[in-house]
Scaffold this active site. Structure first.
Site, PDB file in Angstrom:
ATOM      1  N   ALA A 233     -10.175  16.642   1.435  1.00  0.00           N
ATOM      2  CA  ALA A 233     -10.169  16.604   0.766  1.00  0.00           C
ATOM      3  C   ALA A 233      -9.239  16.141   0.243  1.00  0.00           C
ATOM      4  O   ALA A 233      -8.386  17.283   0.072  1.00  0.00           O
ATOM      5  CB  ALA A 233     -11.364  16.437  -0.241  1.00  0.00           C
ATOM      6  N   CYS A 234      -8.545  15.287  -0.837  1.00  0.00           N
ATOM      7  CA  CYS A 234      -7.639  15.772  -1.958  1.00  0.00           C
ATOM      8  C   CYS A 234      -7.972  14.835  -2.634  1.00  0.00           C
ATOM      9  O   CYS A 234      -8.949  14.221  -2.822  1.00  0.00           O
ATOM     10  CB  CYS A 234      -6.022  14.790  -0.852  1.00  0.00           C
ATOM     11  N   SER A 235      -6.792  14.395  -3.638  1.00  0.00           N
ATOM     12  CA  SER A 235      -7.016  13.642  -5.010  1.00  0.00           C
ATOM     13  C   SER A 235      -7.746  12.071  -5.278  1.00  0.00           C
ATOM     14  O   SER A 235      -8.916  11.461  -5.132  1.00  0.00           O
ATOM     15  CB  SER A 235      -5.710  13.161  -5.140  1.00  0.00           C
TER      16      SER A 235
END
Length: 223
Positions: A163-165
């Site tokens: 996951a990232c932004s």
């Protein structure tokens, strides 16, 4: 010892830099080094505009092909939460540590895919200047210890949701026929390239996780 005889630096276009700046995303570096021998036999260093270091130098089309070949599947935030609770999936948050501390899914592990430029060699100063030229004063570089840090926390059989932004996507659209890469997809690419077998990708990213009102925990800085 070979002498440095020339440095040629090129930068992203103004529109590219403004898009990166306005999105808060600094997934590029001021340049990438390459060397060539000049006619006099001296070694020359050229700095070319590119997206950080090795992983980002690989064309997105190639990364996407490998992700699809390895059957990396994107899951939405609610499915990710279910997998985390019921199937022992681990959410790997690859955002900067400061963003992780400000709010992340409970139980998520943080390993930065990109980090602030740390060194002060001539090469690193040149990259800082490249960022500063476009008003970006927190330039980042690909974390050279990313895989080592992941391996210290998760074995190759671990079930991982990266996951990232904003997350990017592998899904084709009319405007983006090959989808759009992101930190989490680059991280997923590196993981499957290095033997991780159960890698998923968080569609919509942690922005969507927060927007959907899913549980978030923070880490307060010590005084």
């Amino acid at each position: 010892m070979a002498s440095l005889t020339s440095i040629a630096t090129s930068y992203p276009s103004s529109s590219q830099a403004m898009r990166l700046k306005s999105s808060g995303n600094t997934l590029f570096s001021a340049g990438v080094r390459s060397t060539a021998m000049g006619s006099s036999g001296q070694r020359k260093l050229k700095i070319h505009c590119a997206s950080t270091k090795p992983a980002a130098e690989i064309d997105w089309k190639q990364k996407r092909e490998l992700l699809l070949e390895k059957r990396v599947r994107s899951v939405d935030v609610k499915e990710a939460l279910r997998l985390q609770k019921e199937n022992n999936f681990v959410i790997l948050d690859v955002r900067p540590e400061a963003d992780y501390k400000a709010g992340h899914p409970p139980g998520a592990i943080n390993v930065e895919m990109y980090r602030l430029i740390r060194e002060w060699t001539a090469w690193d100063i040149a990259r800082r200047l490249g960022f500063a030229f476009f008003g970006i004063f927190s330039g980042t570089e690909e974390n050279p210890e990313f895989l080592q840090s992941v391996e210290a926390k998760l074995d190759k059989e671990a079930k991982i949701i990266v996951a990232c932004s904003s997350a990017g996507t592998m899904k084709p659209t009319q405007n983006l026929p090959e989808g759009q890469q992101s930190r989490s997809l680059i991280a997923a690419y590196l993981l499957v390239l290095n033997g991780y077998k159960n890698v998923f990708h968080l569609e919509g990213g942690l922005y969507t996780w927060s927007k959907e009102g899913l549980p978030v925990e923070t880490i307060e800085e010590e005084d």
